[in-house]
Enzyme design. Structure first.
Site, PDB file in Angstrom:
ATOM      1  N   ASP A 155       0.865  -1.178   0.000  1.00  0.00           N
ATOM      2  CA  ASP A 155       0.000   0.000   0.000  1.00  0.00           C
ATOM      3  C   ASP A 155       0.902   1.228   0.000  1.00  0.00           C
ATOM      4  O   ASP A 155       1.811   1.343   0.832  1.00  0.00           O
ATOM      5  CB  ASP A 155      -0.906  -0.002   1.236  1.00  0.00           C
ATOM      6  CG  ASP A 155      -1.868   1.172   1.236  1.00  0.00           C
ATOM      7  OD1 ASP A 155      -2.989   1.011   0.739  1.00  0.00           O
ATOM      8  OD2 ASP A 155      -1.489   2.249   1.742  1.00  0.00           O
ATOM      9  N   ASN A 215      -2.196  13.073  -3.497  1.00  0.00           N
ATOM     10  CA  ASN A 215      -3.344  13.592  -4.248  1.00  0.00           C
ATOM     11  C   ASN A 215      -3.689  15.009  -3.831  1.00  0.00           C
ATOM     12  O   ASN A 215      -3.971  15.877  -4.676  1.00  0.00           O
ATOM     13  CB  ASN A 215      -4.560  12.680  -4.046  1.00  0.00           C
ATOM     14  CG  ASN A 215      -4.538  11.452  -4.938  1.00  0.00           C
ATOM     15  OD1 ASN A 215      -3.959  11.469  -6.016  1.00  0.00           O
ATOM     16  ND2 ASN A 215      -5.159  10.387  -4.484  1.00  0.00           N
ATOM     17  N   HIS A 267      -4.987  14.865  -8.419  1.00  0.00           N
ATOM     18  CA  HIS A 267      -5.299  13.463  -8.717  1.00  0.00           C
ATOM     19  C   HIS A 267      -4.640  12.971 -10.001  1.00  0.00           C
ATOM     20  O   HIS A 267      -4.360  11.772 -10.131  1.00  0.00           O
ATOM     21  CB  HIS A 267      -6.810  13.272  -8.795  1.00  0.00           C
ATOM     22  CG  HIS A 267      -7.484  13.337  -7.464  1.00  0.00           C
ATOM     23  ND1 HIS A 267      -7.547  12.260  -6.611  1.00  0.00           N
ATOM     24  CD2 HIS A 267      -8.104  14.359  -6.821  1.00  0.00           C
ATOM     25  CE1 HIS A 267      -8.186  12.604  -5.507  1.00  0.00           C
ATOM     26  NE2 HIS A 267      -8.533  13.866  -5.602  1.00  0.00           N
ATOM     27  N   ASP A 277      -2.608   9.631 -10.201  1.00  0.00           N
ATOM     28  CA  ASP A 277      -2.821   8.552 -11.163  1.00  0.00           C
ATOM     29  C   ASP A 277      -1.509   8.130 -11.818  1.00  0.00           C
ATOM     30  O   ASP A 277      -1.245   6.936 -12.017  1.00  0.00           O
ATOM     31  CB  ASP A 277      -3.810   8.996 -12.244  1.00  0.00           C
ATOM     32  CG  ASP A 277      -5.242   9.057 -11.740  1.00  0.00           C
ATOM     33  OD1 ASP A 277      -5.498   8.550 -10.628  1.00  0.00           O
ATOM     34  OD2 ASP A 277      -6.086   9.627 -12.451  1.00  0.00           O
ATOM     35  N   GLU A 311      -4.920   2.425  -3.762  1.00  0.00           N
ATOM     36  CA  GLU A 311      -3.461   2.430  -3.872  1.00  0.00           C
ATOM     37  C   GLU A 311      -2.852   1.130  -3.371  1.00  0.00           C
ATOM     38  O   GLU A 311      -1.668   1.073  -3.029  1.00  0.00           O
ATOM     39  CB  GLU A 311      -2.871   3.623  -3.093  1.00  0.00           C
ATOM     40  CG  GLU A 311      -3.175   3.639  -1.623  1.00  0.00           C
ATOM     41  CD  GLU A 311      -4.464   4.400  -1.284  1.00  0.00           C
ATOM     42  OE1 GLU A 311      -4.571   4.862  -0.136  1.00  0.00           O
ATOM     43  OE2 GLU A 311      -5.340   4.540  -2.162  1.00  0.00           O
TER      44      GLU A 311
END
Length: 319
Positions: free
Chosen positions: A185, A193, A198, A202, A228
């Site tokens: 993770d 973010n 964002h 990404d 994630e």
């Protein structure tokens, strides 16, 4: 993933695309893999198939309705002609003159021809519709393939992961060969973010997927678990081997840096490791243990690899 689906899956589209490449006789290269992956799993193909999904469903409904309606019409025509023919035959038996019998016979023949023509038309129409249905089935094969892919990272998605996990768990129960799982993770991903946006987040996910894929063997299976989180399935790998690989992946991610809004930034990830056990009753149990170990790594300071025995308490977490 391509060849796992080719040998272990039941997706006709994958087999057709791979066979087409193999039948060329040319060596299979990294470029071939990218080309085939693009045909089967690219985000562009995914979006296109989703747009066509509703049209496909409508086409299937229309085709089915047409076949039912035309079949009913032909059956009704045949039934009506059959009744009329029986009446004609009965009437003909009561006729005394040959010319009158001939007229009745010609009428009967016309009724038979009408039924034959209707049946012939239906047969041709059904052939056309069957071809349309074959194209629809091929499109459904493609949709099934797309349903196994995460659109952003182009990795296997949760559905594909669950399927592969069951396959490897059944193999473990049957042959007893080791198989391990790594769950990771990204640390503080919300902060990435919030700070960079964002779109940068990404791109970070895409890069994490690429770095992890580069660090795995061809037989390993990498998937985006959600958000994630990523998971790796490692056939023929002991818990110790999974630790070594997870540490290598951790170091690779920690060494990578990205630039956004003129700022240089890094990211890290926390890793949890586990392996199948003989007393496991469900394949998901290995994921639950890896998830628990991953959160222990976060609690201990993040950017760590944590797991359970047999490494022992002093080696249970690596950094």
């Amino acid at each position: 993933m391509i060849f796992y689906l080719y040998f272990e899956g039941d997706l006709h589209l994958v087999r057709r695309v791979v066979d087409a490449q193999l039948n060329t006789g040319r060596p299979w290269t990294a470029e071939t893999t990218s080309q085939v992956f693009g045909q089967l799993f690219s985000a562009e193909a995914n979006i296109d198939m989703r747009r066509n999904n509703e049209r496909l469903a409508q086409s299937l409904r229309q085709t089915a309705d047409f076949i039912v309606a035309r079949s009913c019409q032909t059956a009704e025509l045949a039934d009506s002609a059959s009744r009329e023919l029986c009446k004609t035959i009965e009437a003909a038996q009561r006729l005394g003159e040959a010319d009158e019998a001939g007229r009745w016979l010609r009428q009967a023949l016309l009724q038979v021809q009408e039924v034959n023509q209707a049946s012939s038309r239906l047969g041709g129409e059904l052939v056309d519709k069957s071809q349309e249905l074959e194209k629809a089935v091929q499109s459904l094969d493609r949709l099934e393939t797309m349903a196994l892919t995460d659109e952003l990272t182009k990795l296997a998605n949760r559905r594909a992961w669950d399927s592969r996990l069951r396959v490897e768990f059944n193999r473990f129960l049957r042959f007893g060969r080791p198989c391990s799982v790594i769950m990771l993770d990204i640390d503080d991903f919300k902060a990435i973010n919030d700070h960079f946006g964002h779109l940068v987040g990404d791109q970070a996910l895409i890069q994490v997927a690429r770095l992890c894929q580069q660090g795995l063997r061809a037989v390993d299976f990498l998937a985006r678990f959600g958000g994630e989180e990523f998971v790796c399935l490692l056939p023929e790998t002991s818990l110790d081997g999974a630790y070594v690989l997870a540490e290598r992946l951790r170091a690779s991610l920690a060494a990578w840096a990205f630039t956004a809004a003129g700022q240089r930034a890094r990211l890290t990830a926390s890793f949890g490791v586990s392996c199948f056990r003989p007393d496991d009753e469900r394949p998901e149990q290995v994921v639950e243990r890896a998830d628990k170990n991953m959160y222990r790594a976060k609690a201990l300071g993040k950017n760590l690899v944590c797991g359970e025995e047999p490494l022992g308490p002093s080696q249970a977490c690596l950094n």
